[in-house]
Design a protein around this motif. Structure first.
Motif, PDB file in Angstrom:
ATOM      1  N   LEU A  24      -2.779   0.494 -15.360  1.00  0.00           N
ATOM      2  CA  LEU A  24      -1.850   1.378 -15.300  1.00  0.00           C
ATOM      3  C   LEU A  24      -0.121   0.933 -14.820  1.00  0.00           C
ATOM      4  O   LEU A  24       1.213   1.214 -15.818  1.00  0.00           O
ATOM      5  N   GLY A  25       0.114   0.100 -14.163  1.00  0.00           N
ATOM      6  CA  GLY A  25       1.108  -0.625 -13.535  1.00  0.00           C
ATOM      7  C   GLY A  25       1.456  -2.126 -14.363  1.00  0.00           C
ATOM      8  O   GLY A  25       2.234  -1.887 -14.622  1.00  0.00           O
ATOM      9  N   TRP A  26       0.556  -2.579 -15.672  1.00  0.00           N
ATOM     10  CA  TRP A  26       0.935  -3.644 -16.569  1.00  0.00           C
ATOM     11  C   TRP A  26       1.415  -2.321 -17.213  1.00  0.00           C
ATOM     12  O   TRP A  26       2.127  -3.186 -18.290  1.00  0.00           O
ATOM     13  N   ALA A  27       1.265  -1.651 -17.493  1.00  0.00           N
ATOM     14  CA  ALA A  27       1.483  -0.886 -18.912  1.00  0.00           C
ATOM     15  C   ALA A  27       2.725  -0.311 -18.792  1.00  0.00           C
ATOM     16  O   ALA A  27       3.783  -0.560 -19.125  1.00  0.00           O
ATOM     17  N   TRP A  28       3.112  -0.134 -16.938  1.00  0.00           N
ATOM     18  CA  TRP A  28       3.845   0.443 -17.023  1.00  0.00           C
ATOM     19  C   TRP A  28       5.340  -0.912 -17.091  1.00  0.00           C
ATOM     20  O   TRP A  28       6.266  -0.247 -17.336  1.00  0.00           O
ATOM     21  N   GLU A  29       4.695  -2.021 -16.059  1.00  0.00           N
ATOM     22  CA  GLU A  29       6.157  -3.345 -16.526  1.00  0.00           C
ATOM     23  C   GLU A  29       6.287  -3.240 -17.780  1.00  0.00           C
ATOM     24  O   GLU A  29       6.908  -3.720 -18.008  1.00  0.00           O
ATOM     25  N   THR A  30       5.405  -3.481 -18.940  1.00  0.00           N
ATOM     26  CA  THR A  30       5.586  -3.871 -19.445  1.00  0.00           C
ATOM     27  C   THR A  30       6.347  -3.211 -20.355  1.00  0.00           C
ATOM     28  O   THR A  30       7.384  -3.146 -21.358  1.00  0.00           O
TER      29      THR A  30
END
Length: 286
Positions: A24-30
């Motif tokens: 989820l963090g990767w999806a948000w940042e990306t």
């Protein structure tokens, strides 16, 4: 192993949450950075869709602040303290390991060493409240949707893939300290070259005797001429900027995949080099 508990939560659930929050963090940042840059940018340290600082941070905040989950204000304040401390020590650790800066708040108000800032800390506090009130109940239900043995198999597979990806990415990151000075020196050389080119093109404009862009305001009697000169200067600046961007892209195209990805995803990697370079220049002048 799976039944071991930390603050009343078994290891199976902790690791499951860790990977879900990392995704989820990767999806948000990306998504955020890609929309901002107008192109796809992978913001994870590894190649895969995981940003582990978010996974570790979310799980750590939850386990540490779980006794306070009924108190909204304490959750907010606790989130500020715990997440900010985690962000600071992660920045220090990564700088020690890789000799590079992975984020920089130096241009933000109320920052400390460029590693943390008040705005981000308040954001972590808000995120902590959202984590407890919205996100975590959904994540818990998600983990309960599939049998435990399926989850254990998935954790093992993802862990092996993550470790291989991490080792591959870390190997490239360890060489950044050698590549950044070369990169910066080439960029500085190109910038000087383009500035000389800019000055030459300015001098080639058909300007009246004694005219300079600094005294444009004193020539208000010829607004059309001033507007024309401004437009031509802006066009030259845009051409120079486009040429610099093209040169930067050519440089990144010649380096390895992971190094290229790091340069695109983390524009502040050169912060340490620039600070040292700036300090060296001051010492030479003094």
């Amino acid at each position: 192993m799976w039944s071991m508990t930390i603050n009343g939560v078994d290891v199976y659930h902790i690791i499951s949450w860790f990977f879900i929050y990392s995704f989820l963090g990767w999806a948000w940042e990306t998504m955020y950075v890609s929309l901002k840059e107008g192109e796809y940018v992978n913001r994870g340290f590894i190649n895969g869709p995981l940003c582990t600082i978010y996974g570790f941070g979310a799980v750590a905040v939850y386990l540490i602040l779980k006794p306070l989950e009924q108190y909204l204000i304490l959750l907010f304040l606790g989130g500020i303290v715990v997440a900010t401390a985690l962000e600071y020590f992660t920045a220090v650790l990564m700088e020690m390991l890789f000799h590079t800066s992975w984020w920089d708040y130096s241009d933000k108000k109320f920052n400390f060493q460029g590693r943390i800032c008040l705005g981000a800390s308040i954001g972590w506090g808000i995120f902590t409240v959202i984590l407890f009130r919205v996100l975590h109940p959904v994540v818990e239900r998600l983990v309960d949707l599939y049998p435990v043995y399926v989850g254990e198999i998935c954790i093992c597979i993802i862990s092996v893939a993550y470790l291989c990806d991490f080792c591959y990415s870390a190997s490239a990151a360890f060489h950044l300290k050698d590549r950044i000075p070369q990169w910066e020196q080439q960029m500085e050389k190109k910038q000087v070259e383009l500035m000389l080119k800019f000055n030459d093109r300015l001098n080639s404009l058909d300007l009246p005797r004694g005219f300079s862009f600094d005294n444009m305001k004193d020539r208000m009697e010829d607004l059309e001429f001033i507007r024309s000169m401004n437009e031509r200067r802006q066009a030259i600046l845009e051409d120079i900027s486009t040429e610099l961007k093209s040169y930067r892209k050519n440089l990144t195209d010649r380096i390895g995949h992971n190094t290229r990805r790091f340069f695109r995803a983390y524009p502040h990697l050169n912060r340490g080099y620039r600070l040292r370079h700036k300090t060296d220049k001051k010492h030479k002048r003094s």
